[in-house]
Design a protein around this motif. Structure first.
Motif, PDB file in Angstrom:
ATOM      1  N   VAL A  41       0.865  -1.177   0.000  1.00 50.97           N
ATOM      2  CA  VAL A  41       0.000   0.000   0.000  1.00 50.97           C
ATOM      3  C   VAL A  41       0.901   1.225   0.000  1.00 50.97           C
ATOM      4  O   VAL A  41       1.456   1.612   1.027  1.00 50.97           O
ATOM      5  N   ASN A  42       1.048   1.799  -1.186  1.00 45.55           N
ATOM      6  CA  ASN A  42       1.945   2.950  -1.347  1.00 45.55           C
ATOM      7  C   ASN A  42       1.081   4.199  -1.507  1.00 45.55           C
ATOM      8  O   ASN A  42       0.497   4.439  -2.570  1.00 45.55           O
ATOM      9  N   GLU A  43       0.976   4.988  -0.443  1.00 49.95           N
ATOM     10  CA  GLU A  43       0.091   6.154  -0.473  1.00 49.95           C
ATOM     11  C   GLU A  43       0.502   7.168  -1.532  1.00 49.95           C
ATOM     12  O   GLU A  43      -0.345   7.827  -2.137  1.00 49.95           O
ATOM     13  N   GLU A  44       1.773   7.295  -1.788  1.00 50.34           N
ATOM     14  CA  GLU A  44       2.221   8.252  -2.807  1.00 50.34           C
ATOM     15  C   GLU A  44       1.753   7.819  -4.194  1.00 50.34           C
ATOM     16  O   GLU A  44       1.274   8.642  -4.990  1.00 50.34           O
ATOM     17  N   SER A  45       1.860   6.529  -4.470  1.00 53.34           N
ATOM     18  CA  SER A  45       1.408   6.016  -5.759  1.00 53.34           C
ATOM     19  C   SER A  45      -0.102   6.148  -5.902  1.00 53.34           C
ATOM     20  O   SER A  45      -0.617   6.529  -6.964  1.00 53.34           O
TER      21      SER A  45
END
Length: 326
Positions: free
Chosen positions: A32-36
């Motif tokens: 879970v990559n919030e930036e992506s």
């Protein structure tokens, strides 16, 4: 059988089962990559805005055939195409006058199709519609296209009946009105009309809070005060009530209009006190280009007669004669 283990001074026991050593070398680990995610959402929002049909403000420059005569703008709302309760003869009469008469234009302000669906709160309305929602959409599309192609459609706005199809992930304007050349106000909007030496600001939305049966133009005034305080004309639909009011607010005179309906035998509305079952729509906004003068006429017929008289006077003036006395 597991091994028994005493766990406290009372002698209570717990069974300890053997623990196996198991490995999953190819197990997928979720990331879970919030930036992506935020980059994706930003791009999705940009695409949505680029693809959307609706807007909030627009300007139209009018160059009528006869610049010495005012323009007449048909205020069309609550047509409810498809319903057995709609007065189609009156609608077609008004529609053809708008198409055939110079200096005549139109704006629309919602509920052009009846558009009842089986999963709406008022699903019983389906039994009052004699053609399907798709056929209603095609009918409205063709009617507006003809006005649009002749330069007579100035703007179109939403209605709650158009929005019924949002339950299926569609918008009425994106599905049926995408190819119109005029502005589409999907949440209401402000149309600046430039005519000759004058500029008029028309604020329009299908409905707004503050509706009152005793004071039908109250919601229009609240719309002006809270959304478009510079508006000269404030135009609402939805209630099936026909009412117009000239009032002074701030530093100028303004017009508030509630546009009535062509659905004149509406039993649903009659049972709920909505305009006595439907008050006749089709009012016309008269605007002058040489001086700031605006007026709401009660019908397309009245507008046509007014235009005819003004055209006769203009012809007499061109010929150097006297205008007829009336």
């Amino acid at each position: 059988m597991g091994e028994r283990l005493v766990i406290n001074a009372k002698g209570e026991e717990r069974i300890i089962y053997p623990q196996e050593t198991t490995q999953f070398p190819e197990k997928k680990i979720p990331v879970v990559n919030e930036e992506s995610i935020l980059r994706h959402l930003t791009e999705a929002r940009k695409l949505y805005q680029e693809m959307a049909v609706g807007q909030r403000e627009a300007t139209v420059n009018l160059e009528p055939q006869n610049k010495n005569i005012p323009v007449f703008i048909w205020l069309l709302n609550d047509f409810h195409a498809g319903s057995v309760h709609t007065d189609y003869e009156r609608f077609l009469h008004d529609y053809e006058i708008i198409r055939q008469t110079p200096n005549f234009y139109a704006v629309t302000n919602g509920d052009l199709p009846d558009n009842f669906l089986v999963d709406t709160a008022q699903a019983a309305g389906v039994y009052e519609d004699t053609i399907t929602p798709e056929q209603q959409g095609l009918l409205v599309q063709n009617l507006l296209r003809k006005l649009d192609k002749s330069g007579k459609l100035l703007a179109t706005s939403f209605g709650n009946h158009e929005d019924f199809i949002q339950r299926g992930g569609l918008s009425f304007e994106g599905t049926w009105l995408r190819d119109l050349s005029c502005p589409v106000f999907n949440c209401g909007g402000l149309l600046t009309i430039k005519l000759g030496e004058q500029e008029y600001k028309l604020a329009m939305t299908h409905r707004f809070w503050g509706h009152s049966r005793l004071n039908p133009t109250n919601a229009a005034k609240r719309f002006m005060e809270h959304v478009y305080p510079d508006a000269d004309i404030i135009y609402l639909g939805h209630s099936h009530i026909n009412e117009r009011l000239s009032f002074f607010r701030g530093d100028k005179w303004r017009l508030a209009v509630v546009g009535g309906t062509y659905k004149l035998d509406d039993e649903f509305g009659l049972k709920r006190g909505m305009g006595g079952g439907g008050q006749q729509g089709g009012m016309v906004l008269k605007l002058s280009g040489d001086r700031k003068m605006m007026e709401v006429l009660d019908s397309v017929d009245t507008a046509q007669e007014t235009f005819r008289v003004l055209a006769e006077i203009e012809e007499i003036r061109k010929g150097g004669g006297d205008a007829p006395k009336r």
